[in-house]
Design a protein around this motif. Sequence first.
Motif, short mmCIF file in Angstrom:
data_model
loop_
_atom_site.label_atom_id
_atom_site.label_comp_id
_atom_site.label_asym_id
_atom_site.label_seq_id
_atom_site.Cartn_x
_atom_site.Cartn_y
_atom_site.Cartn_z
N UNK A 75 39.98 35.32 38.25
CA UNK A 75 40.84 35.67 39.33
C UNK A 75 40.70 34.87 40.44
N UNK A 76 39.61 34.45 40.75
CA UNK A 76 39.21 33.68 42.26
C UNK A 76 39.89 32.44 41.89
N UNK A 118 43.51 32.87 42.22
CA UNK A 118 44.16 33.08 43.60
C UNK A 118 44.14 31.80 44.37
N UNK A 119 43.11 30.85 44.13
CA UNK A 119 43.06 29.50 44.96
C UNK A 119 44.23 28.67 44.47
N UNK A 150 46.89 29.62 42.52
CA UNK A 150 48.38 29.90 42.86
C UNK A 150 48.82 29.21 44.23
N UNK A 151 48.38 29.36 45.05
CA UNK A 151 49.23 28.82 46.37
C UNK A 151 49.07 27.30 46.47
N UNK A 152 47.77 26.81 45.70
CA UNK A 152 48.11 25.22 45.71
C UNK A 152 49.14 24.56 44.84
N UNK A 199 51.88 26.33 44.06
CA UNK A 199 53.18 26.65 44.70
C UNK A 199 53.29 25.60 45.95
N UNK A 200 52.33 25.04 46.62
CA UNK A 200 52.31 24.17 47.70
C UNK A 200 52.85 22.96 47.28
N UNK A 201 52.42 22.54 46.01
CA UNK A 201 52.83 21.25 45.48
C UNK A 201 54.24 21.01 45.03
N UNK A 202 54.60 22.10 44.45
CA UNK A 202 55.96 22.19 43.72
C UNK A 202 57.00 21.77 44.85
N UNK A 203 57.60 20.83 44.76
CA UNK A 203 58.77 20.42 45.85
C UNK A 203 59.96 21.56 45.91
N UNK A 204 60.43 21.73 47.10
CA UNK A 204 61.44 22.36 47.04
C UNK A 204 62.71 21.80 46.71
N UNK A 244 52.45 15.95 52.55
CA UNK A 244 53.92 16.31 53.30
C UNK A 244 53.89 15.54 54.64
N UNK A 292 56.28 26.31 50.65
CA UNK A 292 55.49 27.52 50.21
C UNK A 292 54.05 27.15 50.40
N UNK A 293 53.42 28.56 51.21
CA UNK A 293 51.99 28.36 51.31
C UNK A 293 51.61 27.22 52.18
N UNK A 339 39.77 40.23 44.83
CA UNK A 339 38.87 39.52 43.81
C UNK A 339 37.75 38.99 44.34
#
Lengths: 153, 460, 528
Positions: A26-27, A30-31, A33-35, A37-42, B65, B85-86, C506
Amino acid sequence: MESSTDAAKHTRRSFLDLVLGIGATGWLASVLYPVIRYLTPLPSAGPSGPVKLSADQVKTLDKERFVIVPVQGKRILVFQDPAQNVRALDARCTHEGCTVQFVPGESVIWCACHNGRFDLDGRVLSGPPPRPLSQYLARQDAEGGVTVTPQTA
Amino acid sequence: MSATAPRSGLFGWLDERYGISPLIEFLRHKEVPIGAHPMVWYYLGGMTLFFFVVQIITGVLLLMYYQPGEATSYESIRYIATKVPFGWLIRAIHCWSAHLMIMSLVVHMFSTMLLKAYRPPRELTWLTGFGLFGIALGFGFSGYLLPWNELSYFATAVGTDSVKSVPVIGHWLLLVMRGGEDVSINTLYRFFAGHVVILPLICAGLISVHLLVIQRQGMAPPIHGETARGMPFFPNFALRDLLLWLVCLTTLAMLAVLLPYGPGLPGMEWELGSKANPLAPAYPGIKPEWYFLWIYQLLKEFPAHLLGMEGPEVCLLVVSLLMGVWAVIPWLDRTAQRGRHSPGFTDLGFAVIYFLTFLTLKAADLGVAETPTNDAETAVVATFCAYITLGVAVVATLTRVLVYHHRWFVLSAAALAHIALHGLLGWSYLTVGAVVAVVTAVVLVASGQLRTGAEAGVES
Amino acid sequence: MRTRQLLMAILAASILISSSWSQAETTDSEQPFTAPEGLQKLLSSVDDKGAAVIGEEGKAYFEGLPSHAKRLFGEAVANEYIGAATQLRDLLSLELNTSKLEAVLTNNCLLCHSNPAYQDSPTLFSLDPAAVKSPPYMDLKLLLNDVHMRHKLACAGCHGGDPTGNMAHEHPAEWPADHDERVADPKWVPQFCGRCHSDTKLMGQFNPSLPTDQLDKYKSSHHGRALLEGRNPRAAQCVSCHGVHGIQAANSPASSVYSKRIPATCGKCHGDPKVMAGVKVRDGSPIPTDQYEQYKTSVHGKALLERGDVGAPACNDCHGNHAAAPAEVSSVAQICRTCHARNGALFDGSRHKESFEENGWPECERCHGNHAISKTSDAMLETSKGSLCADCHDKYAGEKAATCKATAAHFHDTIVGMAEATVDFKEITLDLAERGLDIEPIDDERRNLDDALKQSRSQIHSFDRSDFDEVAKPGIETMDKMESLVEAAEQDYGQRRNGLLVAAGILALLSLTLWLKIRAMERDQRKS
């Protein structure tokens, strides 16, 4: 008696390990997931409707018989076919993604990277490209202005 | 599970080639001394390291970025903070972690100092640690400019300006740092290169040496450490470290989500504000980050001219001297070198803490609503901060007397007298400082304690 | 005492030396100048208390002059045009440049009329007219800055005579010989100024862009007619507004007719009941004298006088200047339209236009007032008793009053709703920004809302519900859009917090189990 407490201890331990594993997973999630999402370009922002070519681009089109224009983050080849009609194709070669060009003398679309050849409707004539080029709508108005609609025709 | 028995699998394959087993063996037998004083002091280095690793990870993510440049620096940070995002989270964690790293570093340094962990054979650990402290300040200073906003622009202008007071090469150094006479986009390029390449390289080297010598020598036992028990470094201590890191991470996440622009304390906020405009006039309330506040305040306490030199030059000289003394403490503390308590240096540590606390508080303009504009308001700030510092000192001293049975207070008393005379009676900071320094020196020489390093002092 | 004398001697010596130096510099091209006895005497004269009349500054200025200027001073003293030390002091204290000084020193009119030995107070120019009891227009400094004077049109240009000759001279034909007559009925003044100012050819030599129709316009103005037809000798003529000696170009901030100073200049007469006594407006009632006071409180007055916005209209922008006349009821609205064109056009197409015409009401003025036009506010649309719309409609709209009032209420509520939203959303976005959320899209929409609000406020003047709704529609839509954007931002924040909650949970679980694991491990270690 002793063996039963040992067994209880054992199950408790393995339960603890299980929870530890779940927690660690889970840890990590949770670490990460944001990374991720952050790296996926808009998605590149820009007008989604038809795009009108600039005067410079039209000039290039007249002179070279073709021009590569950016439309919504895509490269699009706009060219004049022998009948003087303006047409548009995806400029990204379906083989390795090089930018193709129009060869007016031979009336073919040619990719210089691996000698891929397409006809004016984007169908593969020869070479390694696996798929045809997508077609787009291009229209020339009375004043000579050219509009490209980013939808496959 | 004997470590000496040959093993199959990946470990065996690696062990066969690189001889990892002796390392494991070494770690297995490595112990952390416990028992003589609270263990908490042993975790601070690891905590600092954790925050540094967070800095590297979030820093690399921000780099994906960030675009340095006149027209892009501010805009790209803004894009990260609002659109990606984030992105806000990564930026907030990077900022928070930077401050927390320096906090834990400072506490780590003072705990090392007060517990005399610098004593032989660990002089090099202290020295590399001191170097890392300097690097951390460099990271903070260079990173501050990168968003290219108004606040950072002026803070950098002020910060780099003090460099010109370095004798002989001062102006050249200023030009090199700024990439020109004034802070411009060239400065940003230089700071960017420093922040993401030069400093990380130096830092990696220093951290390697720092960690290597610690692992080689083990952690410093308390000064009468013969009786201390030991805790296996691996896995007991390492797992505890891991636990602490998890707590740190949770704290970081909470702070970043709930206070994305910092706690709003002076020198501890990173709201983007408006873009830097070199032609806009400076406004009141511009402050450097909190760990530079004491130097910033000290610069303000110095007059324009002193002893035939310019005030800032003298101030820089004083700061350099203090830093120099701080760096060579392991060689100065002869008593600790012999493995005995050195109350004089313990007291020096506290004196330095009081000194820095007062200056930092005063620079933060505590006690008034807005940035003071006249002498009366400045005096109010000085008094208010003096009261706080003295209050802290009373608690600290009581603890020292009652819990740790300290008996030697000459230097901390001098520091407090300095603060009290300046803050409560309104005397000039420098004059009082000079008088107190002379009186203290006379007292120390007269009582013959300067040379012996207070060996005669009562040992606890 | 001795030391003091010594000091004086040193001072005198140093002055001598320095003056000889400055003389040495000028002797290259000119003859050295030695002050004649008369000038020397004036320069060093003392008053009854024994203090030097001409101070160090004046002397230093004199010493710094080229020899030919000094010689002119000497001649003027020798010919007794400069006859008093105070006169010399005044002339020196002006510190004129050399060419202007030459013009003054060769102008016998000016020298004689600033010489207290020859002149009584009514005809004496001095630096402080009040102190020597002469009229305010006898100010030497103002005279020398006069726009005519600067264009080399000096005393003789108006008063006649020869400035290089002696004092006896003829006045121009247009100049009434008798002083009392000149003052009592200044009917002659406009023609007198018009001698030059109506002469296109002549004016072209000085300022080709200056109009020359002032006299014609003036003749058609109320001021002009009252004066020239002999009805009111107090009616304003050229000098009433422009001054006498010391006239400045109208675009100079020092001029009494500079736009920012016009309201005060007009108010000097129009705000004074004594001057205005006996003047009546068209319906026969006495003319009010509170226009200037009202104007000062108006949105135009505040813009011009307080904010210094010289584009804001002063008296003359509505009433004209040389052709000054009160605006007729029918033309007031046309004057407003020169700036407020859109609102005028809307009004012209509205149902009010007709009824206003029927009743003979002025258009804009009816609601906005004239001299005291206040900043418009949304409260003007309120429909409670005593409010602008309600009062008028109750009285005149008859059966339709209720519908009208409902429309006004609709205007009011829509506009106030938008106005409040711009304020509210500003606060909301600040709050969102503090929590680290992206407010750019909301801010963009707020600018759109601001724009829609302005448009809607203007659209009121059509007094048409459907027209208004069409203009207000984008604003209402923007408000909805902003609402949903704020909601989205709040949702984003909620997600952040939920995410944090999950992650923290968590991490807490992991920390706890890790702690239990360490304990269990150490228990085992102790056992073994």
